[in-house]
Design an enzyme around this catalytic site. Structure first.
Site, PDB file in Angstrom:
ATOM      1  N   GLU A 144       0.802  -1.238   0.000  1.00 46.52           N
ATOM      2  CA  GLU A 144       0.000   0.000   0.000  1.00 46.52           C
ATOM      3  C   GLU A 144       0.830   1.282   0.000  1.00 46.52           C
ATOM      4  OE1 GLU A 144      -2.748  -0.485   3.258  1.00 46.52           O
ATOM      5  OE2 GLU A 144      -3.442  -2.418   2.539  1.00 46.52           O
TER       6      GLU A 144
ATOM      7  N   ASN B 281       1.974  -5.126  -3.141  1.00 41.18           N
ATOM      8  CA  ASN B 281       0.599  -5.502  -2.800  1.00 41.18           C
ATOM      9  C   ASN B 281      -0.230  -4.257  -2.472  1.00 41.18           C
ATOM     10  OD1 ASN B 281      -1.298  -7.671  -2.076  1.00 41.18           O
ATOM     11  ND2 ASN B 281      -1.047  -7.010   0.052  1.00 41.18           N
TER      12      ASN B 281
ATOM     13  N   HIS C 124     -10.421  -6.273  -1.980  1.00 40.42           N
ATOM     14  CA  HIS C 124     -11.419  -6.031  -0.928  1.00 40.42           C
ATOM     15  C   HIS C 124     -12.619  -5.346  -1.599  1.00 40.42           C
ATOM     16  CE1 HIS C 124      -8.878  -7.269   2.352  1.00 40.42           C
ATOM     17  NE2 HIS C 124      -7.915  -6.434   1.967  1.00 40.42           N
TER      18      HIS C 124
ATOM     19  N   GLU D 291      -6.113 -10.804  -0.978  1.00 44.60           N
ATOM     20  CA  GLU D 291      -6.911 -10.537   0.237  1.00 44.60           C
ATOM     21  C   GLU D 291      -8.405 -10.484  -0.095  1.00 44.60           C
ATOM     22  OE1 GLU D 291      -5.428  -7.115   2.390  1.00 44.60           O
ATOM     23  OE2 GLU D 291      -3.340  -7.650   2.021  1.00 44.60           O
TER      24      GLU D 291
ATOM     25  N   ASP E 259     -12.158 -10.430  -0.308  1.00 45.23           N
ATOM     26  CA  ASP E 259     -13.400 -10.519   0.464  1.00 45.23           C
ATOM     27  C   ASP E 259     -14.420  -9.571  -0.155  1.00 45.23           C
ATOM     28  OD1 ASP E 259     -12.591  -8.026   1.492  1.00 45.23           O
ATOM     29  OD2 ASP E 259     -12.099  -8.800   3.472  1.00 45.23           O
TER      30      ASP E 259
HETATM   31  O1  G3I Z   1      -3.364  -7.330  19.075  1.00 46.20           O
HETATM   32  C1  G3I Z   1      -4.658  -7.098  19.629  1.00 46.20           C
HETATM   33  C2  G3I Z   1      -5.003  -8.200  20.534  1.00 46.20           C
HETATM   34  O2  G3I Z   1      -4.095  -8.212  21.614  1.00 46.20           O
HETATM   35  C3  G3I Z   1      -6.437  -8.031  21.024  1.00 46.20           C
HETATM   36  O3  G3I Z   1      -6.821  -9.160  21.752  1.00 46.20           O
HETATM   37  C4  G3I Z   1      -7.391  -7.885  19.825  1.00 46.20           C
HETATM   38  C5  G3I Z   1      -8.826  -7.674  20.264  1.00 46.20           C
HETATM   39  O4  G3I Z   1      -9.544  -6.890  19.375  1.00 46.20           O
HETATM   40  O5  G3I Z   1      -6.963  -6.820  19.033  1.00 46.20           O
HETATM   41  C6  G3I Z   1      -5.690  -7.088  18.504  1.00 46.20           C
HETATM   42  O6  G3I Z   1      -5.239  -6.205  17.541  1.00 46.20           O
HETATM   43  C7  G3I Z   1      -5.983  -6.120  16.342  1.00 46.20           C
HETATM   44  C8  G3I Z   1      -5.305  -6.922  15.214  1.00 46.20           C
HETATM   45  O7  G3I Z   1      -5.968  -6.667  13.979  1.00 46.20           O
HETATM   46  C9  G3I Z   1      -5.332  -8.424  15.473  1.00 46.20           C
HETATM   47  O8  G3I Z   1      -6.594  -8.976  15.265  1.00 46.20           O
HETATM   48  C10 G3I Z   1      -6.028  -4.647  15.979  1.00 46.20           C
HETATM   49  O9  G3I Z   1      -6.778  -3.956  16.960  1.00 46.20           O
HETATM   50  C11 G3I Z   1      -6.638  -4.459  14.599  1.00 46.20           C
HETATM   51  O10 G3I Z   1      -6.504  -3.110  14.214  1.00 46.20           O
HETATM   52  C12 G3I Z   1      -5.932  -5.328  13.582  1.00 46.20           C
HETATM   53  O11 G3I Z   1      -6.582  -5.158  12.347  1.00 46.20           O
HETATM   54  C13 G3I Z   1      -5.899  -5.690  11.225  1.00 46.20           C
HETATM   55  C14 G3I Z   1      -5.682  -4.594  10.190  1.00 46.20           C
HETATM   56  O12 G3I Z   1      -5.038  -5.158   9.039  1.00 46.20           O
HETATM   57  C15 G3I Z   1      -4.787  -3.488  10.709  1.00 46.20           C
HETATM   58  O13 G3I Z   1      -4.796  -2.441   9.794  1.00 46.20           O
HETATM   59  C16 G3I Z   1      -6.772  -6.784  10.612  1.00 46.20           C
HETATM   60  O14 G3I Z   1      -6.911  -7.861  11.532  1.00 46.20           O
HETATM   61  C17 G3I Z   1      -6.120  -7.282   9.316  1.00 46.20           C
HETATM   62  O15 G3I Z   1      -6.993  -8.183   8.692  1.00 46.20           O
HETATM   63  C18 G3I Z   1      -5.861  -6.104   8.401  1.00 46.20           C
HETATM   64  O16 G3I Z   1      -5.235  -6.572   7.249  1.00 46.20           O
HETATM   65  C19 G3I Z   1      -4.975  -5.591   6.222  1.00 46.20           C
HETATM   66  C20 G3I Z   1      -3.768  -6.097   5.452  1.00 46.20           C
HETATM   67  O17 G3I Z   1      -2.691  -6.318   6.326  1.00 46.20           O
HETATM   68  C21 G3I Z   1      -3.376  -5.115   4.351  1.00 46.20           C
HETATM   69  N1  G3I Z   1      -4.508  -4.832   3.489  1.00 46.20           N
HETATM   70  C22 G3I Z   1      -5.729  -4.392   4.171  1.00 46.20           C
HETATM   71  C23 G3I Z   1      -6.139  -5.415   5.209  1.00 46.20           C
HETATM   72  C24 G3I Z   1      -7.449  -5.040   5.849  1.00 46.20           C
HETATM   73  O18 G3I Z   1      -7.335  -3.862   6.569  1.00 46.20           O
END
Ligand code: G3I
Length: 358
Positions: free
Chosen positions: A165, A209, A245, A275, A277
């Protein structure tokens, strides 16, 4: 219920359906019994059909049994576990626990691993974003991170998302204003690819990506220009990941996606849906689910028909773990298994499409 009948009832203006028959001969004439998505995808000519897996659901045995079911998913990507804030939470102190929680079982089950990611503007640790750096200092930080992470996952990754990105969503697709651009300048992108080539196992596919590049538009043209420039200057790059997405009612058509794959394959790089969905504006209903299935099927078909689209990864398969509701309030149900672990019409739309290529 299978989706095929529902698809036929959709208004053509909403979703551009592929033309029947969705067929391309691949020489398999055996009658098809039930098979998982990866088995069908391989028979149709892809290298894999895979899923992202998040660490937050590893204690759910049903989730795990599907995520590591090799018949469904021949490839996995850690959704979060290999990102900078988890891998190098303290400068030069590496912790591979979260990444390994996904890659180790995947390896045991014989699932390929796509690795995600070396460089991104998001999910960076405070030690990195919370102080000022000189350019030489930050280049060293970048190289050190890639070196250690690439070494740890040396035998693990068929592909790495090296830079994620890097372009903004503005009208001119300018480079994203983040710490990397601010301190190092646009050179950070090629440096990351050079370091990735230096430290990853030979043969590992190095990807750029991004999202919103699945149509031929300003942003995908900017990425294509980057690829063309890299090829001309012998900067290593092997692939472009179309994150895919999508939103029901706004997704690119089959033709648009096919044209985008071609934009990149003409430059000598492979593509993948990294990715995939398809989010729904809630409340959900059968019509929206059928439309969602058509988007999944169109995307799968475009990848199959493209010259060099190697595989498809869904950005998780289970609705409750999707990133969508927290980022897009009012949207959700983007995945192919519902909250009760029941396969949705979208699952069958993909499965039917893949079977039609056998
Ligand atoms: O680490 C904490 C954990 O300790 C806690 O228990 C949990 C409870 O909600 O939160 C955890 O952190 C979260 C993490 O995902 C793990 O699930 C963060 O708050 C959350 O912001 C994070 O979101 C991720 C996001 O990237 C961050 O921008 C998504 O899961 C993940 O699917 C998403 O993936 C991105 C790709 O890397 C790049 N392209 C876009 C895609 C979707 O946003």
């Amino acid at each position: 219920m299978k989706t095929t009948l529902l698809l036929a009832a959709l208004p053509a203006a909403t979703i551009a359906l592929p033309t029947w028959p969705w067929n391309k001969p691949h020489g398999h004439n055996k009658p098809l019994k039930y098979s998982g998505l990866d088995v069908l995808a391989k028979r149709a000519g892809l290298k894999y059909f895979g899923t992202a897996i998040d660490n937050v659901v590893l204690d759910n045995p049903t989730y795990i049994s599907i995520a590591h079911n090799r018949s469904e998913f021949g490839q996995v990507t850690p959704s979060n576990g290999q990102k900078w804030m988890y891998i190098e939470p303290v400068q030069n102190k590496f912790n591979f626990t979260l990444g390994d929680q996904i890659t180790v079982p995947a390896k045991k089950k014989g699932q390929l691993r796509r690795c995600h990611n070396f460089v991104w503007h998001n999910q960076l640790p405070d030690w990195l974003t919370g102080r000022n750096w000189t350019k030489p200092e930050l280049v060293k930080v970048l190289e050190n991170h890639i070196k250690h992470e690439a070494k740890h996952y040396y035998n693990d990754c068929i592909a790495w998302d090296v830079v994620n990105e890097a372009f903004e969503d503005d009208a001119v697709a300018s480079l994203r204003k983040d710490i990397w651009l601010d301190v190092i300048g646009k050179e950070y992108i090629e440096l990351a690819f050079k370091f990735a080539r230096k430290y990853t196992k030979p043969g590992t596919k190095l990807y750029y990506n991004d999202y919103a590049i699945e149509r031929v538009n300003n942003k995908s043209r900017a990425v294509a220009a980057l690829v063309k420039d890299f090829k001309k200057r012998h900067i290593p790059i092997d692939g472009v990941g179309l994150q895919a997405h999508y939103t029901v009612g706004r997704a690119p058509s089959y033709d648009e996606q096919l044209a985008t794959h071609k934009l990149f394959s003409d430059l000598g790089v492979e593509t993948a849906l990294t990715e995939l969905d398809v989010r729904i504006q809630l409340p959900d209903n059968a019509t929206l689910q059928a439309q969602q299935g058509a988007v999944y099927a169109n995307s799968t078909k475009a990848c199959l028909d493209a010259d060099d689209c190697v595989g498809i990864t869904v950005w998780d398969f289970w609705d409750p773990v999707s990133w969508v509701p927290s980022t897009f309030p009012g949207f959700g149900n983007a995945d192919i298994w519902d909250a009760n672990f029941t396969k949705k019409p979208a699952y069958y739309a993909i499965s039917d499409l893949l079977r039609s290529y056998d």
